[in-house]
Scaffold this motif. Structure first.
Motif, PDB file in Angstrom:
ATOM      1  N   THR A  89       0.851  -1.200   0.000  1.00 57.59           N
ATOM      2  CA  THR A  89       0.000   0.000   0.000  1.00 57.59           C
ATOM      3  C   THR A  89       0.887   1.251   0.000  1.00 57.59           C
ATOM      4  OG1 THR A  89      -1.396  -1.261   1.539  1.00 57.59           O
ATOM      5  CG2 THR A  89      -2.006   1.038   1.152  1.00 57.59           C
ATOM      6  N   VAL A  90       1.907   1.208   0.812  1.00 56.93           N
ATOM      7  CA  VAL A  90       2.755   2.382   1.023  1.00 56.93           C
ATOM      8  C   VAL A  90       3.817   2.472  -0.080  1.00 56.93           C
ATOM      9  CG1 VAL A  90       4.023   3.673   2.771  1.00 56.93           C
ATOM     10  CG2 VAL A  90       2.300   2.018   3.474  1.00 56.93           C
ATOM     11  N   GLU A  91       4.326   1.312  -0.492  1.00 56.83           N
ATOM     12  CA  GLU A  91       5.290   1.277  -1.610  1.00 56.83           C
ATOM     13  C   GLU A  91       4.723   1.949  -2.849  1.00 56.83           C
ATOM     14  OE1 GLU A  91       7.890  -2.843  -1.500  1.00 56.83           O
ATOM     15  OE2 GLU A  91       5.851  -2.879  -2.243  1.00 56.83           O
ATOM     16  N   ALA A  92       3.447   1.679  -3.109  1.00 55.79           N
ATOM     17  CA  ALA A  92       2.819   2.245  -4.316  1.00 55.79           C
ATOM     18  C   ALA A  92       2.849   3.773  -4.248  1.00 55.79           C
ATOM     19  CB  ALA A  92       1.382   1.740  -4.445  1.00 55.79           C
ATOM     20  N   ILE A  93       2.620   4.316  -3.055  1.00 50.49           N
ATOM     21  CA  ILE A  93       2.663   5.781  -2.879  1.00 50.49           C
ATOM     22  C   ILE A  93       4.084   6.266  -3.168  1.00 50.49           C
ATOM     23  CG2 ILE A  93       2.410   7.664  -1.186  1.00 50.49           C
ATOM     24  CD1 ILE A  93       0.348   5.804   0.289  1.00 50.49           C
ATOM     25  N   SER A  94       5.064   5.572  -2.608  1.00 51.44           N
ATOM     26  CA  SER A  94       6.456   5.980  -2.800  1.00 51.44           C
ATOM     27  C   SER A  94       6.882   5.848  -4.256  1.00 51.44           C
ATOM     28  CB  SER A  94       7.385   5.124  -1.927  1.00 51.44           C
ATOM     29  OG  SER A  94       7.066   5.320  -0.564  1.00 51.44           O
ATOM     30  N   PHE A  95       6.418   4.803  -4.935  1.00 52.21           N
ATOM     31  CA  PHE A  95       6.816   4.582  -6.326  1.00 52.21           C
ATOM     32  C   PHE A  95       6.282   5.655  -7.276  1.00 52.21           C
ATOM     33  CE2 PHE A  95       9.089   0.913  -8.254  1.00 52.21           C
ATOM     34  CZ  PHE A  95       9.851   0.623  -7.126  1.00 52.21           C
ATOM     35  N   CYS A  96       5.261   6.402  -6.830  1.00 51.33           N
ATOM     36  CA  CYS A  96       4.783   7.536  -7.638  1.00 51.33           C
ATOM     37  C   CYS A  96       5.589   8.789  -7.340  1.00 51.33           C
ATOM     38  CB  CYS A  96       3.343   7.890  -7.279  1.00 51.33           C
ATOM     39  SG  CYS A  96       2.234   6.621  -7.659  1.00 51.33           S
ATOM     40  N   GLY A  97       6.432   8.714  -6.321  1.00 52.53           N
ATOM     41  CA  GLY A  97       7.189   9.901  -5.931  1.00 52.53           C
ATOM     42  C   GLY A  97       6.487  10.707  -4.851  1.00 52.53           C
ATOM     43  N   ALA A  98       5.326  10.234  -4.395  1.00 54.63           N
ATOM     44  CA  ALA A  98       4.565  10.969  -3.369  1.00 54.63           C
ATOM     45  C   ALA A  98       5.030  10.542  -1.967  1.00 54.63           C
ATOM     46  CB  ALA A  98       3.074  10.722  -3.534  1.00 54.63           C
ATOM     47  N   GLN A  99       4.558  11.284  -0.986  1.00 54.12           N
ATOM     48  CA  GLN A  99       4.952  11.051   0.405  1.00 54.12           C
ATOM     49  C   GLN A  99       3.801  10.372   1.151  1.00 54.12           C
ATOM     50  OE1 GLN A  99       7.872  12.098   1.677  1.00 54.12           O
ATOM     51  NE2 GLN A  99       7.620  12.552   3.846  1.00 54.12           N
ATOM     52  N   PRO A 100       4.041   9.217   1.794  1.00 48.96           N
ATOM     53  CA  PRO A 100       2.959   8.633   2.608  1.00 48.96           C
ATOM     54  C   PRO A 100       2.792   9.384   3.925  1.00 48.96           C
ATOM     55  CG  PRO A 100       4.913   7.233   2.701  1.00 48.96           C
ATOM     56  CD  PRO A 100       5.261   8.387   1.803  1.00 48.96           C
ATOM     57  N   VAL A 101       1.557   9.572   4.320  1.00 48.67           N
ATOM     58  CA  VAL A 101       1.229  10.194   5.611  1.00 48.67           C
ATOM     59  C   VAL A 101       0.300   9.213   6.324  1.00 48.67           C
ATOM     60  CG1 VAL A 101       0.012  12.111   6.731  1.00 48.67           C
ATOM     61  CG2 VAL A 101       1.488  12.545   4.748  1.00 48.67           C
ATOM     62  N   PHE A 102       0.640   8.879   7.563  1.00 45.44           N
ATOM     63  CA  PHE A 102      -0.131   7.833   8.243  1.00 45.44           C
ATOM     64  C   PHE A 102      -1.172   8.389   9.209  1.00 45.44           C
ATOM     65  CE2 PHE A 102       4.033   5.804   7.333  1.00 45.44           C
ATOM     66  CZ  PHE A 102       3.572   4.837   6.455  1.00 45.44           C
ATOM     67  N   VAL A 103      -2.263   7.621   9.316  1.00 39.58           N
ATOM     68  CA  VAL A 103      -3.308   7.885  10.297  1.00 39.58           C
ATOM     69  C   VAL A 103      -3.499   6.572  11.057  1.00 39.58           C
ATOM     70  CG1 VAL A 103      -5.803   8.228  10.515  1.00 39.58           C
ATOM     71  CG2 VAL A 103      -4.490   9.715   9.018  1.00 39.58           C
ATOM     72  N   ASP A 104      -3.626   6.636  12.360  1.00 44.56           N
ATOM     73  CA  ASP A 104      -3.735   5.412  13.166  1.00 44.56           C
ATOM     74  C   ASP A 104      -5.072   4.701  12.880  1.00 44.56           C
ATOM     75  OD1 ASP A 104      -2.866   3.464  14.902  1.00 44.56           O
ATOM     76  OD2 ASP A 104      -2.521   4.816  16.596  1.00 44.56           O
ATOM     77  N   ILE A 105      -5.150   3.455  13.355  1.00 46.01           N
ATOM     78  CA  ILE A 105      -6.328   2.629  13.088  1.00 46.01           C
ATOM     79  C   ILE A 105      -7.278   2.626  14.286  1.00 46.01           C
ATOM     80  CG2 ILE A 105      -5.285   1.116  11.381  1.00 46.01           C
ATOM     81  CD1 ILE A 105      -4.772  -0.881  13.773  1.00 46.01           C
ATOM     82  N   ASP A 106      -8.502   2.204  14.009  1.00 48.54           N
ATOM     83  CA  ASP A 106      -9.506   2.011  15.044  1.00 48.54           C
ATOM     84  C   ASP A 106      -9.156   0.701  15.780  1.00 48.54           C
ATOM     85  OD1 ASP A 106     -12.569   2.485  15.875  1.00 48.54           O
ATOM     86  OD2 ASP A 106     -12.220   0.355  15.535  1.00 48.54           O
ATOM     87  N   LYS A 319      12.442  -0.411   8.498  1.00 49.01           N
ATOM     88  CA  LYS A 319      13.709   0.259   8.143  1.00 49.01           C
ATOM     89  C   LYS A 319      13.547   1.082   6.857  1.00 49.01           C
ATOM     90  CE  LYS A 319      18.565  -0.806   7.403  1.00 49.01           C
ATOM     91  NZ  LYS A 319      19.203  -1.654   6.425  1.00 49.01           N
ATOM     92  N   ALA A 320      12.796   0.516   5.906  1.00 48.74           N
ATOM     93  CA  ALA A 320      12.621   1.184   4.612  1.00 48.74           C
ATOM     94  C   ALA A 320      12.013   2.579   4.759  1.00 48.74           C
ATOM     95  CB  ALA A 320      11.730   0.336   3.701  1.00 48.74           C
ATOM     96  N   TYR A 321      11.253   2.791   5.827  1.00 50.48           N
ATOM     97  CA  TYR A 321      10.598   4.100   6.022  1.00 50.48           C
ATOM     98  C   TYR A 321      11.189   4.878   7.199  1.00 50.48           C
ATOM     99  CZ  TYR A 321       7.464   3.471   2.192  1.00 50.48           C
ATOM    100  OH  TYR A 321       6.986   3.344   0.922  1.00 50.48           O
ATOM    101  N   SER A 322      12.399   4.494   7.602  1.00 47.39           N
ATOM    102  CA  SER A 322      13.017   5.218   8.731  1.00 47.39           C
ATOM    103  C   SER A 322      13.262   6.682   8.360  1.00 47.39           C
ATOM    104  CB  SER A 322      14.307   4.527   9.165  1.00 47.39           C
ATOM    105  OG  SER A 322      15.173   4.441   8.066  1.00 47.39           O
ATOM    106  N   PHE A 323      13.385   6.955   7.034  1.00 50.36           N
ATOM    107  CA  PHE A 323      13.643   8.341   6.612  1.00 50.36           C
ATOM    108  C   PHE A 323      12.481   9.278   6.958  1.00 50.36           C
ATOM    109  CE2 PHE A 323      11.441   6.469   2.998  1.00 50.36           C
ATOM    110  CZ  PHE A 323      10.601   7.494   2.566  1.00 50.36           C
ATOM    111  N   LEU A 324      11.304   8.712   7.258  1.00 52.77           N
ATOM    112  CA  LEU A 324      10.178   9.564   7.644  1.00 52.77           C
ATOM    113  C   LEU A 324      10.353  10.096   9.068  1.00 52.77           C
ATOM    114  CD1 LEU A 324       7.154   7.514   6.210  1.00 52.77           C
ATOM    115  CD2 LEU A 324       8.142   9.611   5.255  1.00 52.77           C
ATOM    116  N   GLY A 325      11.231   9.458   9.832  1.00 51.68           N
ATOM    117  CA  GLY A 325      11.523   9.918  11.188  1.00 51.68           C
ATOM    118  C   GLY A 325      10.375   9.703  12.161  1.00 51.68           C
ATOM    119  N   LEU A 326       9.555   8.680  11.913  1.00 58.04           N
ATOM    120  CA  LEU A 326       8.410   8.406  12.798  1.00 58.04           C
ATOM    121  C   LEU A 326       8.785   7.254  13.742  1.00 58.04           C
ATOM    122  CD1 LEU A 326       5.731   8.564   9.979  1.00 58.04           C
ATOM    123  CD2 LEU A 326       5.978  10.229  11.819  1.00 58.04           C
TER     124      LEU A 326
END
Ligand SMILES: Cc1ncc(COP(=O)(O)O)c(C=O)c1O
Length: 367
Positions: A89-106, A319-326
Motif C-alpha cells: 500500500t505504502v510502496e505504491a505511494i512511494s513509487f509515484c514519488g509521493a509522500q505517505p502520511v499515516f493515520v492510526d487505526i480504530d 527500516k525502509a521508512y526510517s527516513f520519515l523519522g516516525l
C-alpha cells in the motif's frame, strides 16, 4: 492433529479438472498477455464488485501504483493511509514519488480511524487510501465525506476484501477506485500473480488500461509512458472459474469465524475480531489479540497449529521508512496491534474439528 495456516493444495484439488480445461483453452488460443480471457474476467469481476469497469493488471501492488499514477499523483504530493497494512500500500505511494502520511487505526476494526483523518490533511494531500484489512471494510461514509470536503481522491485498498460489504456496497465500489490482489492465498486467488482496479469512472478506467500496456491503445502508438502491467490470460481464465465459487468460499470462512467466535466467547485472555454492524466481513484473516503473542505462536506451532502474524512491524517502523523519522509511539494503536495480533488458521476447507483443535491449542498455549 496438525492444522496448517493455509492449505492451497486442498483448495485446488476439487478444481483440478476444470482448471486444466480452462488453462488448455488459453494455450490453444494463444491469448497469454491480456486478450479475451482477461476481458471476460474484467466483465465478471466488475459485475461482482457492483462497478461499471474493471482493469486486470499484474498484481495488487500494480493496481495501487497505476491508480495513483492515473490520478496524476506524484512528487510533492501527500497520500494518507494506515501504518497497519502490507508494505505494498505504502510502496505504491512511494513509487509515484509521493509522500505517505499515516493515520492510526480504530482499535476494534483495525481499519483507518476516521476521527483522526482530518488533522492529517495538508495543502499537499491528494488522496486517501483506506485499507480494508483482514476482510472487513473501513468506515467509508465519514472517509468519503471528509475527502469530498477537501477535494481528495479515495482509493480503496481492497486486496484483502473480495466480497466484503459496507452498508450493502461491495469493496471497491465506494471510492473513486478499488484495488484488488489475486495473490494465490487471497479469498479469490490466481495460480500466480494478478490484480485488478475496479471503478465507475470511465476516464480513470481508460487511463489505467493505457498505463498497463506501455501507454498504448493502438499497437506501437504510445500516447504516454506506461509500463507492462497486463494480466496473464491463464490467470484470468483461472480467476473467472474461481470467481463462481467465491461466495460459497466466503460463506465457509464466515462459518469458521462464527465457530471460532463461539468457542472463544468468554475467554478473557483473547480479544476476538469485532465486526462493525454495517459490515459484511469475509475473513481473509481471522486475527485475535493475545498477550505474549510470539510465545503463544511458538507454543501453538509446537502443538501442531501453524498461525501467522499480520503484521509484526507497522510500516512507519520499517527500516525502509526510517527516513520519515516516525519513531515508536507515533501510532500507538497500530503499534499495540502489531505486538498482539495473531492470525489463526483460516481457509474455506477447514473442518470444524480443526477449528476446535485450534481453539483448544490456543487456550493451552496462552500465558
Ligand atoms: C492490503 C494489501 N495491499 C496490497 C497488497 C499487494 O498485492 P499483491 O501482492 O498482489 O501485489 C496486498 C497483498 O499482498 C495486501 O494485502
Amino acid at each position: 492433529m496438525r492444522v496448517p495456516f493455509l492449505d492451497l493444495r486442498l483448495h485446488h484439488e476439487p478444481l483440478q479438472a476444470e482448471l486444466q480445461t480452462a488453462i488448455q483453452e488459453v494455450i490453444e488460443s494463444g491469448a497469454f498477455a491480456g486478450g479475451p480471457f482477461v476481458a471476460r474476467f474484467e466483465e465478471d469481476f466488475a459485475d461482482f464488485c457492483q462497478t461499471r469497469f474493471a482493469v486486470g493488471v499484474g498484481s495488487g501492488t500494480e493496481a495501487l501504483w497505476l491508480t495513483l499514477l492515473a490520478y496524476g499523483i506524484g512528487t510533492g504530493d501527500e497520500v494518507i493511509t494506515v501504518p497497519s497494512t502490507f508494505m505494498a500500500t505504502v510502496e505504491a505511494i512511494s513509487f509515484c514519488g509521493a509522500q505517505p502520511v499515516f493515520v492510526d487505526i480504530d482499535e476494534r476494526t483495525y481499519t483507518l480511524d476516521p476521527q483522526l483523518l482530518e488533522r492529517a490533511i495538508t495543502a499537499r494531500t491528494k488522496a486517501i487510501i483506506p485499507v480494508h484489512l483482514f476482510g472487513q471494510m473501513a468506515d467509508m461514509d465519514p472517509i468519503v465525506e471528509i475527502a469530498d470536503r477537501y477535494g481528495l481522491r479515495v482509493i480503496e485498498d481492497a486486496c484483502q476484501a473480495h466480497g466484503a460489504e459496507y452498508k450493502g456496497r461491495k469493496a471497491g465500489s465506494i471510492g473513486g477506485a478499488g484495488c484488488y490482489s489475486f495473490y494465490p492465498g487471497k479469498n479469490l486467488g490466481a495460480l500466480g500473480e494478478a490484480g485488478a482496479v475496479v471503478t465507475n469512472d470511465q476516464s480513470l478506467y481508460g487511463k489505467i488500461q493505457t498505463l498497463r500496456d506501455h501507454g498504448q491503445r493502438a499497437k506501437y502508438r504510445h500516447s504516454c509512458i506506461g509500463w507492462n502491467a497486463r494480466m496473464d490470460g491463464i490467470q484470468a481464465a483461472v480467476l473467472s472459474l474461481k470467481l463462481r465459487r467465491l461466495a460459497a468460499a466466503n460463506e465457509a470462512r464466515q462459518a469458521h469465524a462464527a465457530l471460532y467466535d463461539k468457542l472463544l466467547a468468554g475467554e478473557p485472555r483473547v480479544i476476538r475480531p469485532a465486526v462493525a454492524p454495517q459490515n459484511v466481513h469475509v475473513y481473509h484473516i481471522y486475527a485475535v489479540r493475545v498477550r505474549e503473542r510470539n510465545e503463544v505462536l511458538r507454543r501453538m506451532a509446537d502443538r501442531g497449529v501453524n498461525c501467522s502474524i499480520h503484521y509484526p512491524v507497522p510500516i512507519h517502523l520499517q527500516k525502509a521508512y526510517s527516513f520519515l523519522g516516525l519513531g515508536p509511539g507515533s501510532f500507538p494503536v497500530a503499534e499495540r496491534c502489531a505486538q498482539e495480533l495473531l492470525s489463526l488458521p483460516m481457509y474455506p476447507e477447514l473442518r470444524s474439528e480443526q477449528v476446535e483443535f485450534v481453539v483448544d491449542t490456543l487456550r493451552a498455549s496462552l500465558a
